[in-house]
Design an enzyme around this catalytic site. Structure first.
Site, short mmCIF file in Angstrom:
data_model
loop_
_atom_site.label_atom_id
_atom_site.label_comp_id
_atom_site.label_asym_id
_atom_site.label_seq_id
_atom_site.Cartn_x
_atom_site.Cartn_y
_atom_site.Cartn_z
N SER A 152 0.85 -1.19 0.00
CA SER A 152 0.00 0.00 0.00
C SER A 152 0.89 1.25 0.00
O SER A 152 1.66 1.46 -0.94
CB SER A 152 -0.96 -0.04 1.19
OG SER A 152 -1.97 0.92 1.04
N ASP A 205 -9.04 -4.54 -6.11
CA ASP A 205 -8.64 -3.59 -5.08
C ASP A 205 -9.48 -2.31 -5.17
O ASP A 205 -9.39 -1.56 -6.13
CB ASP A 205 -7.16 -3.25 -5.26
CG ASP A 205 -6.58 -2.48 -4.08
OD1 ASP A 205 -7.35 -1.86 -3.34
OD2 ASP A 205 -5.35 -2.51 -3.91
N HIS A 262 -7.63 -5.21 -1.52
CA HIS A 262 -6.34 -4.55 -1.28
C HIS A 262 -5.34 -5.47 -0.60
O HIS A 262 -4.14 -5.36 -0.82
CB HIS A 262 -6.56 -3.29 -0.45
CG HIS A 262 -5.35 -2.41 -0.34
ND1 HIS A 262 -4.63 -2.00 -1.43
CD2 HIS A 262 -4.73 -1.87 0.74
CE1 HIS A 262 -3.63 -1.24 -1.04
NE2 HIS A 262 -3.66 -1.14 0.27
#
Length: 734
Positions: free
Chosen positions: A602, A677, A709
């Site tokens: 991320s 995602d 995600h």
């Protein structure tokens, strides 16, 4: 002859030491099935936990087949009832809908011996003193959100519409226009500002506040659902993948509009707060007055530098008063609702970073600040509740140490603060309903898990209830250490964790992997077991790697200046701090300077590619998961808080974009994403691949169809096998 030869061979092996026991042979080895949360043996490798809950001021242990009362002074347990008892008393012993465990048993009435348990469809209330069933309440099914109040009324969302069910079971449908574009009763503003739901019952349950989000004006992002491998289409259905678009407001683009409705249970009517045009505004941290007549919420402008606490009449929806306003040159981010003192309906507490650190302030209901209750160069992390008898607040802070989490008591009248726990480690406490007792679940760097029972007061009394054994006993465990270095500003302390290779030899040089996150609202290093180390780090240390983890400026719980240092140029100060960590590593004789890799997910994926392309002479290998590539493709609330809009900050967006860095990729890079995602949408990774193709650079790429995600379940084991193998293939050998 053969036996003699075999004995000679055994003797030769013994003399050469090939059968001599070694530390690694004497102890067991970890697998990812042990260390990864999706692994088949992961639960057995976690420190043993206890299921515990409060019954008023009494502590109850919930187990598979029984519930027991825990003596707060001795820790001894006395049986209250068994699972068989509950099913028999509720008349369920011959039913298909029996209660199957007591882990989730609740004790809703502090002064009555009643337990609430669940079967597949109902909440069942049983009096364990009279051995009688008191009530059975059917839970709404197929809901998108649900919340019950103290009057046993349930608000829920089904098929996008908002309903309220009375205690009798009668349903009231409150809305008819709900859809994927008109969202009721659920989290809004993409879970920013501390929002995690959209239903807010008043204290006595007579009114319900709820969110309504119109996102029809927001651009749709085209995610795609890939059918499961064993899926067979019904007659007439296509075998093709299906479009699964989401509404995703990107930085600088049109955002959704949120309003707040109020349902009155006595009249059955719905009204909306008259807050004005919701365009480019955020409504958050909804709270009720004790008398249920007033609603409070923080209102934030789109620039997120102006925050106002506003009150509304819950019976008319009219605006009453602006009680508090806070502005900041960079941003203001309210994440906690106000809370009224349980012993004084005219005063409430408010959390703010206005003095540079998050602290608790006392206000009256007219909006006048009475006093600041906590202060210092440390932050209040959470407020757990109140001790009404002592007129005190129980809260969590990192005053003892920036990487600790400890529980404190502050007296509202005198301001005197008392440390309630042992002052070490990382603590997660739950407060009894009467505020007199704490259950303290904690660990320390060398302590896997402990539970203490604490009597709240000026002289807290602590009883050790349970100490978990070390689940890694007998395994070949690496050395975990912790320390600080100075940030790139030359003055700020940054905390790091190091995991040395198993059977570490200071005379050898080891390949080193830096694990990084680095973004807001998160940290990696804390004073919990093994300094907060992730299981994958242990797995890599077992394979001969040194792991290094550093919390740079921009991460959480270090004060406003620390967090806001990255404003309008995400990644830049963070990289400078991470490179100070690299400089430290390069001074260590056992770190191979030519074999340094980096991995993150991320924001950490963004940092991984940033480091790999900005410092190609340092980093040989990187694995970037779910990486942000360009902040103009990230969502409005988060992106604009830290970067402003692309229109207002074109230089910052250009500086932080990784598209222009595709040409600078020299080392080996693997990018991994989930195809579905909804947080860092796939456009980021695809666009970087496109830029690399144009630049002639060669990253590797892997995608998990159907995953969001983060990879869920056992797929996480597959993911970490892949990450590990990439370093094995490209970093392990000199």
């Amino acid at each position: 002859m053969k036996i003699k030869s075999l004995l000679s061979l055994v003797g030769l092996v013994a003399l050469t030491g090939l059968l001599r026991p070694t530390p690694s042979m004497a102890q067991r080895q970890f697998t990812l099935e042990d260390l990864n949360f999706g692994g088949t043996n992961y639960r057995n490798m976690r420190p043993e936990a206890r299921y515990l809950t409060w019954w008023g001021g009494k502590l109850v242990r919930q187990d598979l087949n029984s519930c027991s009362l825990v003596n707060s002074k001795t820790g001894k347990e006395t049986s209250l009832f068994s699972l068989d008892d509950i099913n028999r008393w509720a008349g369920l012993e011959k039913s298909n809908e029996i209660v199957r465990h007591l882990y989730s048993a609740e004790f809703p009435y502090p002064d009555r011996p009643v337990v609430m348990v669940k079967n597949g469809t109902e909440d069942i209330y049983v009096n364990f003193k009279t051995h009688k069933l008191e009530k059975r309440i059917t839970r709404p099914s197929n809901t998108q959100a649900s919340d019950r109040n103290e009057q046993d009324m349930t608000a829920f969302v089904r098929n996008h519409q908002l309903f309220v069910t009375e205690k009798s079971g009668k349903e009231h449908q409150l809305t008819t226009d709900g859809s994927s574009d008109i969202v009721y009763g659920q989290s809004v503003h993409r879970d920013e500002f501390g929002i995690n739901g959209g239903l807010f019952w008043s204290p006595k349950g007579n009114r319900l506040a709820f969110y309504r989000m119109d996102q029809s004006m927001v651009s749709a992002y085209p995610l795609v659902d890939i059918p499961e491998l064993d899926w067979t289409p019904e007659k007439g259905e296509s075998r093709a993948a299906k479009a699964a678009p989401i509404r995703y407001p990107m930085a600088g683009e049109t955002s959704h509009k949120v309003t707040v409705g109020v349902y009155d249970a006595s009249t059955g009517k719905v009204l909306y707060l008259q807050a004005g045009d919701p365009t480019d505004r955020y409504f958050t941290n909804i709270a009720w007055s004790p008398d249920e007549k007033t609603i409070y919420m923080f209102e934030v402008n789109r620039d997120q530098n102006d925050c106002r606490l506003v009150s509304y009449d819950a019976t008319t929806g009219k605006k009453l008063k602006e009680l508090y306003r806070e502005t900041d040159a960079k941003y203001v981010e309210p994440t906690h609702p106000i809370v009224f003192l349980p012993w004084n309906d005219n005063e409430f507490i408010l959390q703010s970073q206005k003095d540079g650190y998050n602290h608790i302030y006392l206000f009256n209901k007219e909006g006048q600040q009475i006093k600041q209750l906590t202060s210092g160069k440390w932050v209040v992390i959470d407020v757990l509740g109140f001790n009404t008898k002592q007129k005190s607040i129980v809260y969590v802070s990192n005053e003892c140490n920036p990487i600790q989490r400890n529980t404190w008591l502050v007296n509202v009248s005198t301001g005197k603060r008392t440390l309630l726990d042992n002052g070490r480690g990382y603590h997660f406490a739950t407060l009894s309903k009467d505020g007199g007792m704490l259950l303290d679940n904690y660990s320390e760097p060398t302590v896997p898990r402990k539970y203490d029972i604490i009597a709240v007061g000026a002289n807290p009394q602590r009883t050790n209830y349970f100490t978990a054994p070390n689940p890694w006993k007998g395994y070949n465990v690496p050395e975990y250490s912790n320390g600080t270095i100075k940030a790139a500003d030359g003055k700020t302390d940054l905390y790091w964790r190091m995991v040395k290779p198993v059977n570490f030899d200071p005379n050898k040089q080891y390949p080193t992997v830096i694990y990084v996150y680095g973004g807001p609202h998160a940290h990696n290093v804390d004073a919990s077991w093994n300094w907060g180390s992730r299981g994958w780090e242990t797995y890599m240390a077992q394979k001969g790697y040194l792991l290094f983890i550093l919390d740079n400026r921009g991460s959480e719980h270090r004060g406003k200046d620390f967090e806001q240092a990255t404003f309008r140029h995400l990644g830049q100060e963070e990289m400078k701090d991470q490179m100070e960590g690299v400089k430290y590593l390069q001074l260590l004789p056992y770190v191979d300077k030519n074999r340094i890799g980096v991995h993150g997910w991320s924001f950490g994926g963004f940092m991984t590619i940033s480091l790999l392309t900005n410092y190609p002479e340092v980093f040989k290998v990187g694995v970037a998961g779910g990486p942000v590539i360009d902040w103009k493709w990230y969502e409005v609330m988060y992106g604009e808080r830290y970067m402003d809009t692309p229109q207002a900050n074109p230089e910052g967006y250009a500086q932080t974009s990784l598209l222009q860095k595709a040409k600078d990729l020299k080392g080996k890079l693997q990018i991994i994403i989930g195809l579905n995602d909804p947080v860092v949408v796939p456009q980021h990774a695809y666009s970087f691949l496109k830029a690399c193709i144009a630049a002639g650079t060669q990253p590797d790429f892997f995608v998990y169809p159907g995953e969001p995600h983060n990879m869920r379940g056992h797929q996480s084991v597959h993911l970490h096998e892949r990450i590990t193998q990439y370093f094995e293939d490209n970093l392990k050998q000199k």
